[in-house]
Design an enzyme around this catalytic site. Structure first.
Site, PDB file in Angstrom:
ATOM      1  N   LYS A   1       0.834  -1.207   0.000  1.00 18.93           N
ATOM      2  CA  LYS A   1       0.000   0.000   0.000  1.00 18.93           C
ATOM      3  C   LYS A   1       0.867   1.255   0.000  1.00 18.93           C
ATOM      4  O   LYS A   1       0.653   2.181  -0.791  1.00 18.93           O
ATOM      5  CB  LYS A   1      -0.908  -0.036   1.234  1.00 18.93           C
ATOM      6  CG  LYS A   1      -1.957   1.042   1.228  1.00 18.93           C
ATOM      7  CD  LYS A   1      -2.837   0.951   2.470  1.00 18.93           C
ATOM      8  CE  LYS A   1      -3.729  -0.269   2.403  1.00 18.93           C
ATOM      9  NZ  LYS A   1      -4.392  -0.557   3.670  1.00 18.93           N
TER      10      LYS A   1
ATOM     11  N   ARG B   1      -2.885   3.252   8.550  1.00 25.05           N
ATOM     12  CA  ARG B   1      -3.223   2.000   7.873  1.00 25.05           C
ATOM     13  C   ARG B   1      -2.036   1.057   7.827  1.00 25.05           C
ATOM     14  O   ARG B   1      -0.910   1.490   7.613  1.00 25.05           O
ATOM     15  CB  ARG B   1      -3.650   2.280   6.430  1.00 25.05           C
ATOM     16  CG  ARG B   1      -4.907   3.099   6.303  1.00 25.05           C
ATOM     17  CD  ARG B   1      -5.058   3.612   4.877  1.00 25.05           C
ATOM     18  NE  ARG B   1      -6.202   4.499   4.747  1.00 25.05           N
ATOM     19  CZ  ARG B   1      -7.431   4.090   4.432  1.00 25.05           C
ATOM     20  NH1 ARG B   1      -7.655   2.819   4.197  1.00 25.05           N
ATOM     21  NH2 ARG B   1      -8.418   4.943   4.366  1.00 25.05           N
TER      22      ARG B   1
ATOM     23  N   GLY C   1      -7.606  -7.350   5.094  1.00 29.69           N
ATOM     24  CA  GLY C   1      -8.362  -7.416   6.343  1.00 29.69           C
ATOM     25  C   GLY C   1      -7.655  -8.108   7.491  1.00 29.69           C
ATOM     26  O   GLY C   1      -8.221  -8.267   8.560  1.00 29.69           O
TER      27      GLY C   1
ATOM     28  N   MET D   1      -4.825  -7.190   9.030  1.00 26.05           N
ATOM     29  CA  MET D   1      -4.180  -6.307  10.012  1.00 26.05           C
ATOM     30  C   MET D   1      -5.049  -5.067  10.195  1.00 26.05           C
ATOM     31  O   MET D   1      -6.060  -4.901   9.539  1.00 26.05           O
ATOM     32  CB  MET D   1      -2.781  -5.944   9.546  1.00 26.05           C
ATOM     33  CG  MET D   1      -1.860  -7.146   9.586  1.00 26.05           C
ATOM     34  SD  MET D   1      -0.229  -6.713   9.056  1.00 26.05           S
ATOM     35  CE  MET D   1      -0.485  -6.260   7.382  1.00 26.05           C
TER      36      MET D   1
ATOM     37  N   ARG E   1      -3.891  -1.605  -5.762  1.00 22.62           N
ATOM     38  CA  ARG E   1      -3.058  -2.813  -5.670  1.00 22.62           C
ATOM     39  C   ARG E   1      -3.450  -3.718  -6.837  1.00 22.62           C
ATOM     40  O   ARG E   1      -4.515  -3.510  -7.445  1.00 22.62           O
ATOM     41  CB  ARG E   1      -3.254  -3.533  -4.341  1.00 22.62           C
ATOM     42  CG  ARG E   1      -4.670  -3.986  -4.116  1.00 22.62           C
ATOM     43  CD  ARG E   1      -4.852  -4.600  -2.744  1.00 22.62           C
ATOM     44  NE  ARG E   1      -6.263  -4.867  -2.517  1.00 22.62           N
ATOM     45  CZ  ARG E   1      -6.831  -4.959  -1.339  1.00 22.62           C
ATOM     46  NH1 ARG E   1      -6.127  -4.781  -0.256  1.00 22.62           N
ATOM     47  NH2 ARG E   1      -8.106  -5.234  -1.221  1.00 22.62           N
TER      48      ARG E   1
ATOM     49  N   HIS F   1     -16.199  -8.259   1.823  1.00 25.21           N
ATOM     50  CA  HIS F   1     -15.159  -9.168   2.305  1.00 25.21           C
ATOM     51  C   HIS F   1     -15.371 -10.583   1.765  1.00 25.21           C
ATOM     52  O   HIS F   1     -14.455 -11.213   1.233  1.00 25.21           O
ATOM     53  CB  HIS F   1     -15.185  -9.152   3.841  1.00 25.21           C
ATOM     54  CG  HIS F   1     -14.228 -10.124   4.464  1.00 25.21           C
ATOM     55  ND1 HIS F   1     -14.607 -11.378   4.874  1.00 25.21           N
ATOM     56  CD2 HIS F   1     -12.902 -10.031   4.702  1.00 25.21           C
ATOM     57  CE1 HIS F   1     -13.555 -12.008   5.366  1.00 25.21           C
ATOM     58  NE2 HIS F   1     -12.505 -11.212   5.274  1.00 25.21           N
TER      59      HIS F   1
ATOM     60  N   ARG G   1       4.408 -48.576 -20.015  1.00 23.13           N
ATOM     61  CA  ARG G   1       5.280 -49.206 -19.027  1.00 23.13           C
ATOM     62  C   ARG G   1       4.813 -50.641 -18.797  1.00 23.13           C
ATOM     63  O   ARG G   1       3.624 -50.891 -18.585  1.00 23.13           O
ATOM     64  CB  ARG G   1       5.231 -48.427 -17.710  1.00 23.13           C
ATOM     65  CG  ARG G   1       6.163 -49.032 -16.689  1.00 23.13           C
ATOM     66  CD  ARG G   1       6.083 -48.312 -15.379  1.00 23.13           C
ATOM     67  NE  ARG G   1       4.832 -48.608 -14.713  1.00 23.13           N
ATOM     68  CZ  ARG G   1       4.475 -48.004 -13.575  1.00 23.13           C
ATOM     69  NH1 ARG G   1       5.248 -47.077 -13.041  1.00 23.13           N
ATOM     70  NH2 ARG G   1       3.349 -48.317 -12.996  1.00 23.13           N
TER      71      ARG G   1
ATOM     72  N   GLU H   1      13.896 -44.937 -11.108  1.00 26.39           N
ATOM     73  CA  GLU H   1      13.148 -44.769  -9.869  1.00 26.39           C
ATOM     74  C   GLU H   1      13.800 -45.501  -8.702  1.00 26.39           C
ATOM     75  O   GLU H   1      13.226 -45.628  -7.637  1.00 26.39           O
ATOM     76  CB  GLU H   1      11.685 -45.201 -10.050  1.00 26.39           C
ATOM     77  CG  GLU H   1      11.510 -46.606 -10.625  1.00 26.39           C
ATOM     78  CD  GLU H   1      10.062 -46.957 -10.927  1.00 26.39           C
ATOM     79  OE1 GLU H   1       9.149 -46.303 -10.398  1.00 26.39           O
ATOM     80  OE2 GLU H   1       9.845 -47.928 -11.683  1.00 26.39           O
TER      81      GLU H   1
ATOM     82  N   SER I   1      12.781 -42.118 -17.795  1.00 24.43           N
ATOM     83  CA  SER I   1      11.678 -41.369 -17.189  1.00 24.43           C
ATOM     84  C   SER I   1      11.798 -41.515 -15.680  1.00 24.43           C
ATOM     85  O   SER I   1      11.812 -42.629 -15.152  1.00 24.43           O
ATOM     86  CB  SER I   1      10.347 -41.919 -17.681  1.00 24.43           C
ATOM     87  OG  SER I   1       9.305 -41.181 -17.092  1.00 24.43           O
TER      88      SER I   1
ATOM     89  N   GLY J   1      10.750 -41.879 -12.161  1.00 24.18           N
ATOM     90  CA  GLY J   1       9.593 -42.252 -11.350  1.00 24.18           C
ATOM     91  C   GLY J   1       9.828 -41.669  -9.967  1.00 24.18           C
ATOM     92  O   GLY J   1      10.343 -42.338  -9.070  1.00 24.18           O
TER      93      GLY J   1
ATOM     94  N   CYS K   1       7.696 -38.764 -14.626  1.00 19.62           N
ATOM     95  CA  CYS K   1       6.291 -39.167 -14.660  1.00 19.62           C
ATOM     96  C   CYS K   1       5.733 -39.422 -13.262  1.00 19.62           C
ATOM     97  O   CYS K   1       4.611 -39.867 -13.111  1.00 19.62           O
ATOM     98  CB  CYS K   1       6.097 -40.385 -15.555  1.00 19.62           C
ATOM     99  SG  CYS K   1       6.993 -41.830 -14.979  1.00 19.62           S
TER     100      CYS K   1
ATOM    101  N   TYR L   1      10.806 -33.567 -21.072  1.00 20.21           N
ATOM    102  CA  TYR L   1       9.360 -33.484 -20.882  1.00 20.21           C
ATOM    103  C   TYR L   1       8.972 -33.754 -19.424  1.00 20.21           C
ATOM    104  O   TYR L   1       9.762 -34.304 -18.651  1.00 20.21           O
ATOM    105  CB  TYR L   1       8.616 -34.464 -21.803  1.00 20.21           C
ATOM    106  CG  TYR L   1       8.808 -35.925 -21.443  1.00 20.21           C
ATOM    107  CD1 TYR L   1       7.933 -36.573 -20.567  1.00 20.21           C
ATOM    108  CD2 TYR L   1       9.857 -36.660 -21.981  1.00 20.21           C
ATOM    109  CE1 TYR L   1       8.112 -37.907 -20.233  1.00 20.21           C
ATOM    110  CE2 TYR L   1      10.040 -37.995 -21.653  1.00 20.21           C
ATOM    111  CZ  TYR L   1       9.163 -38.610 -20.776  1.00 20.21           C
ATOM    112  OH  TYR L   1       9.342 -39.917 -20.443  1.00 20.21           O
TER     113      TYR L   1
END
Ligand code: PEP
Ligand code: MG
Length: 906
Positions: free
Chosen positions: A23, A92, A101, A103, A338, A454, A616, A776, A795, A797, A863, A883
Site C-alpha cells: 500500500k 493503515r 483485512g 491487520m 493494488r 469481504h 510401461r 526410480e 523417465s 519415477g 512421470c 518433458y
C-alpha cells in the site's frame, strides 16, 4: 537514528514494497506519477521488525514522525490537534504481500473534544462531526485499546431503537452526539482510563497497534495458510494519510473498483460506490452500494474523472488494479491501489485481451497467470439442463457452483469440513475472523454486501464459489437457521449456490465440467510456443487419453499397464495367470489377455497419433491382483459354514424322502469355490513379502516370468503394426520399471528385439519405436551412464525415487509423521507432492548428466506425481529434462508452468 524509517509519499521508492509495504509503495508511486492522492507518509517495515525485537518503537522514531506530521500539516494546510482547523489522519497497515483485512487500520485519528468542534465549525455540519467522532472512538477503542465491538454495537443499537430508525444514515446529530458520549463511557469502563485526548499520544498508540497486528493471530494464520514466508513479506509498514471525507454530504462519495471485471476479466468499468459514506461502509456491506455505472448519470463529471483514473492506473501498472477512492466535495482522491485479485478465468481473459490491446507483451501475459490458478478453470458449473427454480438470488460474487450443507458460523464449518462433510458457509456478512470457515467450505453465501464485500474478495482469491448480498434471505446465526419467505433453512440442509449468476437453490444440483475458453486456448498456445519442456499425460485408458488430448497433452508419458488388468472382466484372467502351476497354464491365461491388451493399445495409439505413447510394462507385485489374506480367510470361513448348511439340508431332504433339491447350489459347487479360494490363499501366502514395495515387482517380474512381459511387448508391437497398416502414424515407447542395472535392460532389450523380428515378419510392417527405462531406484541414478548405453530414454519415477531417497514409505508417510514434519518446518514441503530438489533433485541432475555423457540424444522426462507441480517443473526445466508427464487435469497447469520456467530462466 541512522536508518531512515519514515518516507513521505513524494520521496519513497514506489518499487520497494518490501520496505514500504504494497500500500505504501503504491501511494508513493501514485503521488509521484501525478495522481490525486491525499498527502501522507510511510513508516517502514524495518521499523516494524525493530519494534518486534525491541518490544517498543525504535528510539527517536516518534520525533521523526512529528517532523513528518509537520510537513504533512504544511501540505494539507491544516494542523494536527488544531482546535480550529484540524488535520485528521488515517493510520493503515500494509505489508509487501496483500493480506486483505488481516491487520488493523484506524480512521479519523486526531479527533478529540476540541478538534471535533473545529471540524464541526469548519464543515458547518454537526452531524458529520459526531459521526466521524463516534466511528473513531469505536475503531480506536477496538484496535488500539482492545475494547470488543459488542458494547459499542449494543449502545448504538439502543440509540437506533430509541430513535425508531433502522439505517445509520437516518440518525441525526443529536443521536450521534449521544453515541459518542456513550462510546467514551464504554472505553472508560473497559480500560479504566479516559479516552486519550492528546493527538500525538493517539498516533503513537495507533502505530504500535498496527505493528502489533503483524504478529496477531489472524495475520499469523493467514501467512501460514498462504505460505507467506519472511522473504516474501516481513513486517507491516504504517501509512499515515491525511483524511478525506466521503461522508460530508451528497457531493461526497466513496467507492471501490477494479480496472476490469474481476469475475470475467471483461474490459469494463467495474465497482461500487456509496454517496455520503465512508470507505469501510462499502466493504463492510452495511449499506448495499450502487454499481459504478450509475455514477455516470448521478455524477457525470466525476464519472469521467474516474474513467480517467482507471485508465491511468492500468496504463501505468500494466496490470489490473483494485482501487479505492473518495470524493470529497466534488474532488476525486485515489486512496489505494493494488494488483487486482481475480479468478483464473478473469486472469486468462484479461491477459489475452491486454496483449491484444497492446498494453502488455505476450511474455507478460503469460507470466501474469499463476499456473496453479488454472486448475480453478476446471471447476464445475451447474448442469444447464436442470429445471429447478432458484430459492433466492444474490450477486454473482465469485464464479463456480457448489453444493453443501448449510452452516452458520466459521467454527462449525471447520468441524464439519474436517469430518469430510461438504458445507456452504451462510452468513449475514463475513469478517476477517471468519477466514478459517472459508478454507473449510465449498462456497460462501451472504445476505448483505456487494461484489467487493469481504466475502466476495476472499472467496474470489481462493477460487471458491460465492453469492453475496442475497437480501431475500434472513440469516439468524444464533438460531442456526435462515429464512427465505416461508422456507426455513436449518443447519445441515443442503443448498446449491451458483457464483456465476448469483442463484441459490434448495438441495443438490448436478454439475458439469466447463469448456476451455478461446482465451485459455490462446494463452496455452503461446505457452507451448515459448516452453522447451514438452508436457505429456499419465493416462491408461482410451477415455483418459481423450481428456488428456483435450487438455493439450503432447503425448502419453506414462501408461500404467496394470491399471488395464484391474477391469472387472479382466481380473479373473489375471488371477488365472497368477495361480497357474505351470508355464503352459500361465501361457493359456496370457493368450486370453493378449488380444485385450492389443486392443487397448490400438485405441490409445489411435487417439494420440502421431504423438508418442510410453507404455510401461507390468510393475506392481502380483499379490496386488489377489484379495488380501484376511479377506480370503473370512470368505473361506463363511463358505465352510454355508457348505455345512447345504450338506445338512441335503441330508434332511434325503431323510424326508423328498425328491426336490433344497437349494439351487449343491455341495459340490460350494466345494469347488472353496477349493479355488484355498488355492488363492496358498498363493497369497506364498507371494507374501514383508516389504512389497521393495519386493518382487517391476522388471524383476519380467525376468522371473518372461512370458508376462513377452505378452505385453507383443501386444504393443502388434497394435503398432495394425495402426501402421491402417495408415495411423504411431510411435510407441516401451518402458521398463524398477531397473537397477544395465544387465536387466539388456535382457529385456533382447526380448524386445526378438519379438519385433517376429511381429515384423508376421505382418510385413517395419516397426519404429523406442526402448527406455524408468529411473526410480537410487542405483539406477548412480548407473545412469551404463543404462544410457541401452536405453533411448529415461523417465524419472519420482514417487518411488522419493520413497527410496528418504526411506519413507509412500503408502504410509503422508498419513503418519509427514504432516508434523511440514508443520514444524523440518521439511518445507511434502516431498511426494513437491519435488525435493535438494535431495531427489540432485540425484536427477546427476542422472541427466551421466546419461547424456554416454548418449547425448537421450530423452529424459519425469512421470511421478511431482511432474504436474509448477515449482518442480521449474526445476525439471533447469536440469534440462525433455518433458514432464502428469495427470490429465494438471496438463494445462504444467503447460503454463513450463513456459514460466523458460521465461524466468531468461
Ligand atoms: C513413480 O514411481 O514415480 C511412478 C511414476 O510409478 P508408480 O507411481 O506407478 O510406481
Ligand atoms: Mg514407480
Amino acid at each position: 537514528m541512522s536508518k531512515q524509517y519514515v518516507f513521505a509519499f513524494d520521496e519513497g521508492d514506489g518499487k520497494n514494497k518490501h520496505l514500504l509495504g504494497g500500500k505504501g509503495a503504491n501511494l508513493c508511486e501514485m503521488t509521484q506519477i501525478g495522481l490525486n492522492v491525499p498527502p501522507g507518509f510511510v513508516i517502514s517495515t524495518e521499523a516494524c521488525l525493530e519494534y518486534q525485537d525491541l518490544k517498543g518503537l525504535p528510539p527517536g522514531l516518534m520525533d521523526t514522525v512529528r517532523e513528518y506530521v509537520r510537513r504533512l500539516e504544511g501540505k494539507a494546510r491544516k494542523g494536527f490537534g488544531d482546535a480550529s482547523n484540524p488535520l485528521l489522519v488515517s493510520v493503515r497497515s500494509g505489508s509487501a504481500m496483500s493480506m486483505p483485512g488481516m491487520m488493523d487500520t484506524i480512521l479519523n485519528l486526531g479527533l478529540n473534544q476540541q478538534t471535533l468542534q473545529g471540524l464541526i465549525a469548519q464543515t458547518g455540519n454537526e452531524r458529520f462531526g459526531y459521526d466521524a467522532y463516534r466511528r473513531f472512538i469505536q475503531l480506536f477503542g477496538k484496535v488500539a485499546l482492545g475494547v470488543p465491538d459488542e458494547p459499542f454495537d449494543e449502545a448504538f443499537d439502543e440509540i437506533k431503537r430509541d430513535a425508531g430508525v433502522k439505517a445509520d444514515v437516518a440518525l441525526n446529530a443529536e443521536h450521534l452526539k449521544e453515541a459518542s458520549r456513550r462510546f467514551l463511557d464504554v472505553v472508560l469502563q473497559h480500560t479504566g482510563k479516559p479516552f486519550p485526548e492528546d493527538v500525538y499520544e493517539q498516533l503513537e498508540i495507533a502505530i504500535k497497534a498496527v505493528f502489533n497486528s503483524w504478529m496477531g493471530k489472524r495475520a499469523v494464520d493467514y501467512r501460514r495458510e498462504f505460505h507467506i514466508t519472511p522473504d516474501m513479506a516481513n513486517g507491516t509498514a504504517v501509512n499515515v494519510v491525511a483524511m478525506v471525507f466521503g461522508n460530508m454530504g451528497n457531493d461526497c462519495a466513496t467507492g471501490v473498483g477494479f480496472t476490469r471485471n474481476p469475475g470475467t476479466g471483461e474490459n469494463e468499468m467495474f465497482g461500487e460506490y456509496l454517496v455520503n459514506a465512508q470507505g469501510e461502509d462499502v466493504v463492510a456491506g452495511i449499506r448495499t452500494p450502487k454499481p459504478v455505472q450509475e455514477m455516470e448519470k448521478e455524477m457525470p463529471d466525476l464519472y469521467r474523472q474516474l474513467v480517467d483514473l482507471r485508465n491511468k492506473l492500468e496504463g501505468h501498472y500494466q496490470e489490473v488494479q483494485d482501487y479505492e477512492y473518495t470524493i470529497e466535495k466534488g474532488v476525486l482522491y485515489c486512496l489505494q491501489t493494488r494488483n487486482g485479485k481475480m479468478n483464473a478465468a478473469a486472469m486468462v481473459r484479461s491477459s489475452v485481451e491486454m496483449f491484444e490491446e497492446g498494453l502488455i507483451s505476450k511474455e507478460q501475459a503469460l507470466l501474469r497467470v499463476n499456473p496453479e490458478q488454472l486448475e480453478q478453470l476446471l471447476h464445475p458449473g451447474l448442469d444447464p439442463k436442470h429445471k429447478q427454480a432458484p430459492l433466492a438470488q444474490g450477486l454473482p460474487a465469485s464464479p463456480g457452483a457448489a453444493s453443501g450443507r448449510c452452516v452458520f458460523d466459521a467454527d462449525q464449518a471447520v468441524i464439519l469440513g474436517r469430518a469430510g462433510t461438504k458445507v456452504i458457509l451462510v452468513r449475514e456478512e463475513t469478517k476477517p475472523e471468519d477466514i478459517h470457515g472459508f478454507f473449510a467450505s465449498e462456497g460462501v453465501l451472504t445476505s448483505r454486501g456487494g461484489k467487493t464485500s469481504h466475502a466476495a474478495v476472499v472467496a474470489r482469491g481462493m477460487g471458491k464459489a460465492c453469492v453475496a448480498g442475497a437480501e431475500g434471505i434472513q440469516v439468524d446465526a444464533r438460531a442456526r437457521l435462515a429464512t427465505v419467505g416461508d422456507v426455513v433453512l436449518r443447519e445441515g440442509d443442503v443448498i446449491t449456490i451458483d457464483g456465476s449468476n448469483g442463484n441459490v437453490y434448495l438441495g443438490e444440483i448436478p454439475t458439469i465440467k466447463p469448456e476451455f475458453s478461446r482465451e485459455l486456448r490462446t494463452l496455452l498456445g503461446w505457452a507451448d510456443e515459448v516452453a522447451t519442456l514438452k508436457v505429456m499425460a499419465n493416462a491408461d485408458t482410451p477415455a483418459t487419453a481423450k481428456v488428456a488430448l483435450d487438455y493439450g497433452a503432447m503425448g502419453i508419458g506414462l501408461c500404467r499397464t496394470e491399471r488395464m488388468f484391474n477391469a472387472v472382466e479382466r481380473l479373473p484372467i489375471v488371477v488365472e495367470m497368477i495361480l497357474a502351476h505351470t508355464v503352459e497354464e500361465r501361457q493359456a491365461a496370457l493368450d486370453k489377455l493378449l488380444p485385450i491388451q492389443r486392443q487397448d493399445f490400438k485405441d490409445i495409439f489411435t487417439i494420440m497419433a502421431p504423438r508418442p505413447v510410453t507404455v510401461r510394462l507390468l510393475d506392481p507385485p502380483m499379490h496386488e491382483f489377489l484379495p488380501s489374506e484376511h479377506q480370503l480367510e473370512d470368505e473361506l470361513q463363511a463358505l465352510e459354514q454355508y457348505r455345512m448348511s447345504v450338506r445338512g439340508r441335503t441330508a434332511a431332504v434325503a431323510a424326508m424322502r423328498l425328491d426336490h433339491a433344497p437349494d439351487s447350489i449343491t455341495e459340490d459347487q460350494v466345494s469347488a469355490i472353496i477349493a479355488r479360494k484355498e488355492r488363492m490363499l496358498r498363493k497369497v501366502r506364498e507371494l507374501y513379502e514383508v516389504n512389497p514395495m521393495l519386493g518382487h515387482r517391476g522388471v524383476r517380474l519380467g525376468i522371473t516370468y518372461p512370458e508376462i512381459y513377452d505378452m505385453q511387448i507383443r501386444a504393443i508391437l502388434e497394435a503398432a503394426a495394425e495402426c501402421r497398416q491402417a495408415g495411423t502414424p504411431v510411435t510407441p515407447e516401451i518402458m521398463i520399471p524398477q531397473v537397477i542395472t544395465s544387465q536387466e535392460l539388456t535382457f529385456m532389450h533382447r526380448e524386445v528385439n526378438r519379438i519385433q523380428a517376429e511381429v515384423e515378419s508376421q505382418t510385413g510392417v517395419k516397426l519404429e519405436f523406442k526402448f527406455g527405462s524408468m529411473v526410480e531406484t537410487v542405483r539406477a541414478c548412480t548407473r545412469a551412464g551404463e543404462l544410457a548405453k541401452v536405453a533411448e530414454f529415461f523417465s524419472f519415477g519420482t514417487n518411488d525415487l522419493t520413497q527410496a531417497t528418504f526411506s519413507f514409505s509412500r503408502e504410509d508417510a503422508e498419513n503418519k509423521f509427514l504432516p508434523l514434519y511440514t508443520d514444524n518446518g523440518i521439511l518445507h514441503d511434502n516431498p511426494f507432492e513437491v519435488l525435493d530438489v535438494n535431495g531427489v533433485g540432485m540425484l536427477m541432475q546427476m542422472t541427466v548428466e551421466q546419461g547424456r555423457k554416454t548418449n547425448p540424444a537421450l530423452k529424459v522426462g519425469i512421470c511421478g506425481e511431482q511432474g504436474g507441480h509448477p515449482a518442480s517443473i521449474n526445476f525439471c526445466h533447469k536440469i534440462g529434462l525433455s518433458y514432464v508427464s502428469c495427470s490429465a487435469p494438471r496438463v494445462p497447469v504444467a503447460r503454463l508452468a513450463a513456459a514460466h520456467a523458460k521465461l524466468k530462466a531468461k
